[in-house]
Scaffold this active site. Sequence first.
Site, short mmCIF file in Angstrom:
data_model
loop_
_atom_site.label_atom_id
_atom_site.label_comp_id
_atom_site.label_asym_id
_atom_site.label_seq_id
_atom_site.Cartn_x
_atom_site.Cartn_y
_atom_site.Cartn_z
N LYS A 115 1.01 -1.15 0.07
CA LYS A 115 0.31 -0.11 -0.29
C LYS A 115 1.41 1.63 -0.13
O LYS A 115 2.24 0.93 0.81
CB LYS A 115 -1.09 0.20 1.35
CG LYS A 115 -2.13 0.66 1.15
CD LYS A 115 -3.06 0.16 0.65
CE LYS A 115 -4.48 0.47 0.26
NZ LYS A 115 -5.27 -0.42 0.57
N ASP A 155 -7.13 4.29 -4.56
CA ASP A 155 -7.84 3.99 -3.59
C ASP A 155 -8.09 5.08 -3.04
O ASP A 155 -8.26 5.87 -4.15
CB ASP A 155 -6.41 3.68 -2.42
CG ASP A 155 -6.93 2.99 -1.22
OD1 ASP A 155 -6.78 1.49 -1.50
OD2 ASP A 155 -7.28 4.12 -0.44
N1 GLU Z 1 -7.25 -0.46 -3.28
C1 GLU Z 1 -8.06 -1.39 -3.25
C2 GLU Z 1 -8.12 -2.39 -1.63
O1 GLU Z 1 -7.96 -1.83 -1.23
C3 GLU Z 1 -7.67 -2.37 -4.76
C4 GLU Z 1 -6.08 -2.54 -4.61
C5 GLU Z 1 -5.81 -3.48 -5.98
O2 GLU Z 1 -6.73 -3.32 -6.86
O3 GLU Z 1 -4.90 -3.94 -6.40
O4 GLU Z 1 -8.22 -3.59 -1.98
#
Ligand code: GLU
Length: 428
Positions: A115, A155
């Site tokens: 993240k 996100d």
């Molecule tokens: N940000 C999204 C999550 O928290 C998607 C992450 C992604 O698709 O890599 O799951």
Amino acid sequence: MNKDRTEIETESAAKLYQGVCDRFEQTASFIGLDSKVKAIMSQPKAELMIHFPVKMDDGSYTLFKGYRIQHNNLLGPYKGGMRFSPEVSLDEVKGLAMLMTLKCSLAKLPLGGAKGGIKYDPNEHSADENQRITRRFTIALGHNIGPSYDIPAPDMGTNAQSMDWMMDTYHNLYGRKIEDKAVVTGKSIACGGSVGRASATGYGAVYCLAEWAKGKGLSLEGTRFSIQGFGNVGSHAAIKLQELGARLVAVNDHTATLMNPDGIPADELAGYAMEHRGIKGFQPAHEVDEVNEFWALETDFMVLAAMECTVTKENAGLIRTKLIVEGANGPVTPEAENILKENGIAIIPDILANMGGVIVSYFEWVQNRNSEYWNGETVDAKLREKLIAAYQQVERISQEQEISMRNAAYVESLKHLEEVYLKRGVWP
Ligand code: GLU
């Protein structure tokens, strides 16, 4: 005023991280997780913090702080969103990165967990400034991201446009190869994104909810639900639930709380919220000043699609619903969860309920690598198949071991990671 806000945000980031670590520790003890696997998993593999200058429209320079936390890549390349928000902090992205590892393992994807983000408010900048900030961040990340190494996605505060800029910057910097498209997911369809990626997280939450209702012999037709957060996840979940015959009776976001016992048209509200950056002022619905009215409203389901730690020990006791679906990451604190449990309220946990987004991100990555374009029916059928398989596995463990769905999801996810670690070994 700003100071108070920062303090609250820091507190919720710390709570999120602590909550994820506590749940991990509890599950590790419960299943007797191998001690070296436990030690490896308890910290991210890498924590990158970068400062980079960006030229503003008036010619001045501002220094920005960016993060990328790479929690684990045992199952495949690091994977996870990029959050652009003033609330981004090290604790927050560390907690969210660990949740990504657990989520990808639970979904049986060949992907790890990461993240990142930038600590700033994109709404306070022009489109040109946002473009320069995103591109400069991508340059500062350098080879810490890559289509076979670490694959960002949207996100909070980021969208398909942010991903298009990241992909284009990476592509122009590093060799202009066809596989560069797969360096990020969640791109616009024109730039190599997948059909169905934007709606995937919200729809996935509803597919889980529908499975839960089916298991209880309940029909969704005529049921009443409330939603907290009406961005990408909340709006798509509301639209899908409405299609299935349920009625949206209350919505809360950072701008207002709206209620209407006869139902709020989710599709119209989605268009309105996008245009006005929030739900405030939408008709026909009445605005209430007291947010506790939202929490205390009796409903069949509540979807949490805002951000972490919104249900705390202060408001959990007010909630009167049958089921909470965690479309957001970490919205219920462990103390709040105990209160909800005592009150007989079930929770479909984040790593299961919001896995739809990363599942379709995986599909996008596969399509990019094979230069393929799948249609909407193919994506939706594959999404449902993966989600329902994960849901049923979690439900089975929850019933057999008489534990909550959250504990069952952690058990399944950690056991998969443990099995792979023990087969591969830790070398040298
Ligand atoms: N940000 C999204 C999550 O928290 C998607 C992450 C992604 O698709 O890599 O799951």
